[in-house]
Design a protein around this motif. Structure first.
Motif, PDB file in Angstrom:
ATOM      1  N   ILE A  92       0.854  -1.185   0.000  1.00 25.14           N
ATOM      2  CA  ILE A  92       0.000   0.000   0.000  1.00 25.14           C
ATOM      3  C   ILE A  92       0.892   1.237   0.000  1.00 25.14           C
ATOM      4  O   ILE A  92       1.891   1.296   0.705  1.00 25.14           O
ATOM      5  CB  ILE A  92      -0.906   0.003   1.240  1.00 25.14           C
ATOM      6  CG1 ILE A  92      -1.840  -1.198   1.198  1.00 25.14           C
ATOM      7  CG2 ILE A  92      -1.691   1.303   1.340  1.00 25.14           C
ATOM      8  CD1 ILE A  92      -2.668  -1.367   2.442  1.00 25.14           C
ATOM      9  N   HIS A  93       0.530   2.213  -0.806  1.00 24.13           N
ATOM     10  CA  HIS A  93       1.280   3.461  -0.749  1.00 24.13           C
ATOM     11  C   HIS A  93       0.311   4.634  -0.668  1.00 24.13           C
ATOM     12  O   HIS A  93      -0.795   4.587  -1.180  1.00 24.13           O
ATOM     13  CB  HIS A  93       2.237   3.607  -1.939  1.00 24.13           C
ATOM     14  CG  HIS A  93       1.556   3.700  -3.267  1.00 24.13           C
ATOM     15  ND1 HIS A  93       1.155   2.592  -3.973  1.00 24.13           N
ATOM     16  CD2 HIS A  93       1.207   4.769  -4.010  1.00 24.13           C
ATOM     17  CE1 HIS A  93       0.586   2.976  -5.094  1.00 24.13           C
ATOM     18  NE2 HIS A  93       0.607   4.287  -5.151  1.00 24.13           N
ATOM     19  N   ALA A  94       0.749   5.660   0.000  1.00 23.20           N
ATOM     20  CA  ALA A  94      -0.083   6.839   0.179  1.00 23.20           C
ATOM     21  C   ALA A  94       0.828   8.037   0.369  1.00 23.20           C
ATOM     22  O   ALA A  94       1.942   7.883   0.833  1.00 23.20           O
ATOM     23  CB  ALA A  94      -0.979   6.665   1.400  1.00 23.20           C
ATOM     24  N   PRO A  95       0.451   9.210   0.040  1.00 23.36           N
ATOM     25  CA  PRO A  95      -0.825   9.506  -0.597  1.00 23.36           C
ATOM     26  C   PRO A  95      -0.846   8.992  -2.028  1.00 23.36           C
ATOM     27  O   PRO A  95       0.205   8.733  -2.617  1.00 23.36           O
ATOM     28  CB  PRO A  95      -0.909  11.021  -0.552  1.00 23.36           C
ATOM     29  CG  PRO A  95       0.510  11.483  -0.489  1.00 23.36           C
ATOM     30  CD  PRO A  95       1.267  10.402   0.233  1.00 23.36           C
ATOM     31  N   THR A  96      -2.013   8.859  -2.562  1.00 24.50           N
ATOM     32  CA  THR A  96      -2.146   8.354  -3.919  1.00 24.50           C
ATOM     33  C   THR A  96      -2.587   9.470  -4.853  1.00 24.50           C
ATOM     34  O   THR A  96      -3.121  10.478  -4.416  1.00 24.50           O
ATOM     35  CB  THR A  96      -3.133   7.163  -3.959  1.00 24.50           C
ATOM     36  OG1 THR A  96      -3.080   6.551  -5.234  1.00 24.50           O
ATOM     37  CG2 THR A  96      -4.540   7.605  -3.659  1.00 24.50           C
ATOM     38  N   GLY A  97      -2.338   9.277  -6.115  1.00 22.42           N
ATOM     39  CA  GLY A  97      -2.709  10.272  -7.121  1.00 22.42           C
ATOM     40  C   GLY A  97      -1.484  10.954  -7.697  1.00 22.42           C
ATOM     41  O   GLY A  97      -0.439  11.020  -7.050  1.00 22.42           O
ATOM     42  N   ASP A 119       0.320  14.399  -9.216  1.00 22.01           N
ATOM     43  CA  ASP A 119       0.256  15.827  -8.909  1.00 22.01           C
ATOM     44  C   ASP A 119      -0.307  16.566 -10.125  1.00 22.01           C
ATOM     45  O   ASP A 119       0.417  16.893 -11.056  1.00 22.01           O
ATOM     46  CB  ASP A 119       1.642  16.346  -8.550  1.00 22.01           C
ATOM     47  CG  ASP A 119       1.626  17.817  -8.180  1.00 22.01           C
ATOM     48  OD1 ASP A 119       0.522  18.384  -8.015  1.00 22.01           O
ATOM     49  OD2 ASP A 119       2.707  18.397  -8.061  1.00 22.01           O
ATOM     50  N   VAL A 166      -6.247  10.350  -8.888  1.00 22.56           N
ATOM     51  CA  VAL A 166      -6.149   8.971  -8.395  1.00 22.56           C
ATOM     52  C   VAL A 166      -6.316   7.991  -9.546  1.00 22.56           C
ATOM     53  O   VAL A 166      -5.531   7.047  -9.699  1.00 22.56           O
ATOM     54  CB  VAL A 166      -7.180   8.719  -7.276  1.00 22.56           C
ATOM     55  CG1 VAL A 166      -7.254   7.247  -6.918  1.00 22.56           C
ATOM     56  CG2 VAL A 166      -6.851   9.552  -6.049  1.00 22.56           C
ATOM     57  N   GLU A 175      -3.228   7.866 -11.658  1.00 29.11           N
ATOM     58  CA  GLU A 175      -2.140   7.055 -11.102  1.00 29.11           C
ATOM     59  C   GLU A 175      -2.428   5.561 -11.271  1.00 29.11           C
ATOM     60  O   GLU A 175      -1.519   4.781 -11.547  1.00 29.11           O
ATOM     61  CB  GLU A 175      -1.893   7.367  -9.633  1.00 29.11           C
ATOM     62  CG  GLU A 175      -0.705   6.592  -9.103  1.00 29.11           C
ATOM     63  CD  GLU A 175      -0.327   6.913  -7.678  1.00 29.11           C
ATOM     64  OE1 GLU A 175       0.721   6.418  -7.245  1.00 29.11           O
ATOM     65  OE2 GLU A 175      -1.065   7.639  -6.998  1.00 29.11           O
TER      66      GLU A 175
END
Length: 69
Positions: free
Chosen positions: A21-26, A28, A41, A44
């Motif tokens: 899991i990775h965050a933050p997602t999306g 720029d 999001v 990505e």
């Protein structure tokens, strides 16, 4: 099963799952509204699924033109 893990999951099972899991997602995109955040999001997700670079197309096409030329 919560999030694909059994209730009896141990740290040894949970840690590899969390590492995926990775965050933050999306990406720029300068997103501020719910709609533009959703777009970043989804962008990505598409980048990941296609193993794409997320570079501007003008850059990618210029590189492809140099290779083809």
């Amino acid at each position: 099963m919560l999030l694909g893990l059994p209730p009896s999951a141990t740290n040894a099972q949970v840690e590899p799952w969390l590492a995926r899991i990775h965050a933050p997602t999306g990406l720029d995109l300068g997103a501020n509204s719910p709609e533009t955040i959703a777009l970043s999001v989804v962008a990505e997700i598409q980048k990941f699924r296609a193993a794409a670079s997320a570079l501007p197309l003008r850059q990618v096409r210029a590189v492809q033109a140099e290779i083809a030329g």
